[in-house]
Structures are given as structure tokens and as C-alpha cells.
Scaffold this active site. Structure first.
Site, PDB file in Angstrom:
ATOM      1  N   ASP A  46       0.937  -1.467   0.060  1.00 55.16           N
ATOM      2  CA  ASP A  46       0.065   0.110  -0.032  1.00 55.16           C
ATOM      3  C   ASP A  46       0.790   1.251   0.073  1.00 55.16           C
ATOM      4  OD1 ASP A  46      -2.941   1.114   0.575  1.00 55.16           O
ATOM      5  OD2 ASP A  46      -1.455   2.375   1.727  1.00 55.16           O
ATOM      6  N   TYR A  51       2.763   9.889  -0.102  1.00 57.74           N
ATOM      7  CA  TYR A  51       3.884   9.437   0.689  1.00 57.74           C
ATOM      8  C   TYR A  51       4.946   9.672  -0.035  1.00 57.74           C
ATOM      9  CZ  TYR A  51       0.196   6.294   2.638  1.00 57.74           C
ATOM     10  OH  TYR A  51      -1.018   5.894   3.280  1.00 57.74           O
ATOM     11  N   LYS A  76      -2.898   5.975  -3.976  1.00 59.92           N
ATOM     12  CA  LYS A  76      -4.151   6.958  -3.586  1.00 59.92           C
ATOM     13  C   LYS A  76      -3.841   8.352  -4.265  1.00 59.92           C
ATOM     14  CE  LYS A  76      -3.904   4.806   0.861  1.00 59.92           C
ATOM     15  NZ  LYS A  76      -2.198   4.340   0.915  1.00 59.92           N
ATOM     16  N   HIS A 109      -8.021   9.751  -1.566  1.00 62.60           N
ATOM     17  CA  HIS A 109      -7.358   9.483  -0.250  1.00 62.60           C
ATOM     18  C   HIS A 109      -8.124  10.148   0.787  1.00 62.60           C
ATOM     19  CE1 HIS A 109      -2.994   9.325   1.550  1.00 62.60           C
ATOM     20  NE2 HIS A 109      -3.794   8.912   2.365  1.00 62.60           N
TER      21      HIS A 109
END
Length: 275
Positions: A46, A51, A76, A109
């Protein structure tokens, strides 16, 4: 190596119930850490645009020696890309970074209700889904009222809703709504950033079954039917978090852990967070 159970999503796609999360793993550490997770047996990774480590996740998947079809990869949408065309462009950016032929799952997200119309964002994800470049689409951090609005204005029902879930935030209402509409629940922050690990109830159960409190908590998630992806950067903890399939909790254990709920978040409130 233990076989991770899979959940069949509402479009027939199977997702491994235990995955590996990469939130807050620095890009320079992500490739090696993800490779360690894949070596330990994880087949579900994931990540997210926010990120900043999609490129390194893709490198790990390609360098692992595993068949692409054997690894489930999620990303996401960035919060700044909710406009229809922006979402399409952002997805192209993910594919350029991750360098995989397709994604298994792509999520909105956050709902960000005061920053734009997430139904329009969802229509962009539906277009991406129709293109075949993603196997499933879903949402993250959506509350039931967000989901109702989305369902009223959409064609494709989200495959998953990724939300904060742990023994201090059991999210029964959100999980029940998802179950009623065929939306699987994914749990982020599954051990409440470590806050549950010293809980006396979990300590007592862990001592009885001969496991750590983290393992007991992750097993609780699995037995409740949630998809869960713990995160760690240490090989020992990565392997420990995967070692969940040689014991079971009793119905009494599950009930006791459910009763720990405090509706206590470690992360942001989706009804208040607007990016």
C-alpha cells in the site's frame, strides 16, 4: 510460508487480507524495506501519491523476482488533484513513477468535502477503471454520509474504504455501512501508532496465546474481516507482523477487544480535514 487469506471484492478481484503499509517510510528506505516485506511473504503493498515513495515501491515489485500478478499494489490520489482532469493527470503521474503495467487498486485518499466535489473526482476514477489500467477503485477516510452521496451519483460502487481502525476506534458504523453496500474495509493505523500495545486486555490475551500484543491486535483485525497493512522498517518487526496464522482468538477475545473502543482517533477526522 503461511498463506495469507484473500477477500473477494465486489467486482470479483481478490485482495490479500494482510498487506504492508509504506506510510512515512522515506523514499530512500522504501525499496529495501518493501523487498524485505515481499521476502517475508507479503503480497500486498500500500502506497500513495502523498507518501512520495511510489517510484521505490515499483522498483521493489519489479526487483523482487515475483510475477506481477502475484503482488497486489495500491496507490491513492493526492489531495490537490480532485478536479476531474487533475485526477486523470495525477494517475498518469503515478503510472510514470511506479512503472507497472497496471495498479490493482486506486483510491481517493480523503473526501475533502469543502474543497471540491468528490463525486466528480470519483467519475475520473471510474474512467480510469474503464481503461483497464487499474483493477479496482475505492475510497479512503469516507464516512457513511460521504459514501451515501457518492453512491447516489456514481456507477461503480467503491471496492474498499480505507479508514483508521484499531481497538480504540472500532468504527462499527462505518464498517457496517460498508458491509451493507459491498464495500470492504481496510484498516490503517491498525495498532493506533502503538498506543494499544500496553493495554492490559491485550497484554493478558497475548500472554495466554504466546504472541505479542501487536500480533494479537492484527489477528483481531483479520478475524473481524478487515484488510490490514501494518508498517515497519525493521526486518524483525516486518516478519513478526506477518506471523499471524498459527493461532486464533476466541469469540470471547474478540468481544473483549471490541469493548476497548473509545472512539479515539490517532489521525485526522475526515469531517474536519480539508487538506
Amino acid at each position: 510460508m503461511a498463506s495469507v487469506p484473500a477477500i473477494t471484492l465486489n467486482n470479483g478481484v481478490e485482495i490479500p487480507q494482510l498487506g504492508f503499509g509504506t506510510f512515512q517510510i522515506p523514499p530512500q528506505e522504501t525499496r529495501e524495506t518493501t523487498l524485505a516485506a515481499l521476502k517475508a511473504g507479503y503480497r500486498h503493498i500500500d502506497t500513495a501519491q502523498m507518501y512520495g515513495n511510489e517510484k521505490e515501491v515499483g522498483e521493489a515489485v519489479r526487483d523482487s523476482g515475483l510475477d506481477r500478478g502475484d503482488v497486489f499494489v495500491t496507490s491513492k490520489l493526492d489531495n490537490g488533484a480532485h478536479a476531474y482532469d487533475d485526477a486523470l493527470h495525477a494517475f498518469e503521474g503515478t503510472m510514470e513513477k511506479i512503472r507497472l503495467d497496471y495498479l490493482d487498486l486506486f483510491l481517493i485518499h480523503w473526501p475533502l468535502p469543502d474543497r471540491g466535489d468528490f463525486v466528480e473526482t470519483w467519475k475520473a476514477l471510474e474512467e480510469i477503471y474503464r481503461s483497464g489500467r487499474v483493477k479496482s477503485i475505492g475510497v479512503s477516510n469516507f464516512q457513511p454520509h460521504h459514501l451515501r452521496r457518492l453512491l447516489d451519483g456514481s456507477v461503480v460502487v467503491p471496492a474498499v474504504n480505507q479508514i483508521e481502525v484499531h481497538p480504540y476506534l472500532t468504527q462499527d458504523a462505518v464498517r457496517s455501512f460498508g458491509a451493507e453496500h459491498g464495500i470492504a474495509t481496510e484498516a490503517w493505523s491498525p495498532i493506533a501508532q502503538g498506543k494499544v500495545l500496553d493495554d492490559p486486555t491485550l497484554v493478558r490475551i497475548a500472554e495466554r496465546v504466546g504472541k505479542s500484543t501487536a500480533q494479537v491486535t492484527l489477528r483481531w483485525h483479520l478475524q473481524r474481516g478487515d484488510i490490514v497493512f501494518p508498517k515497519s522498517v525493521t526486518r524483525r518487526r516486518i516478519e513478526e507482523n506477518f506471523d499471524l496464522f498459527d493461532f486464533e482468538l476466541t469469540e470471547g477475545d474478540i468481544g473483549e477487544i471490541n469493548a476497548l473502543n473509545r472512539d479515539e482517533r490517532t489521525g485526522l477526522d475526515p469531517d474536519r480535514f480539508n487538506g
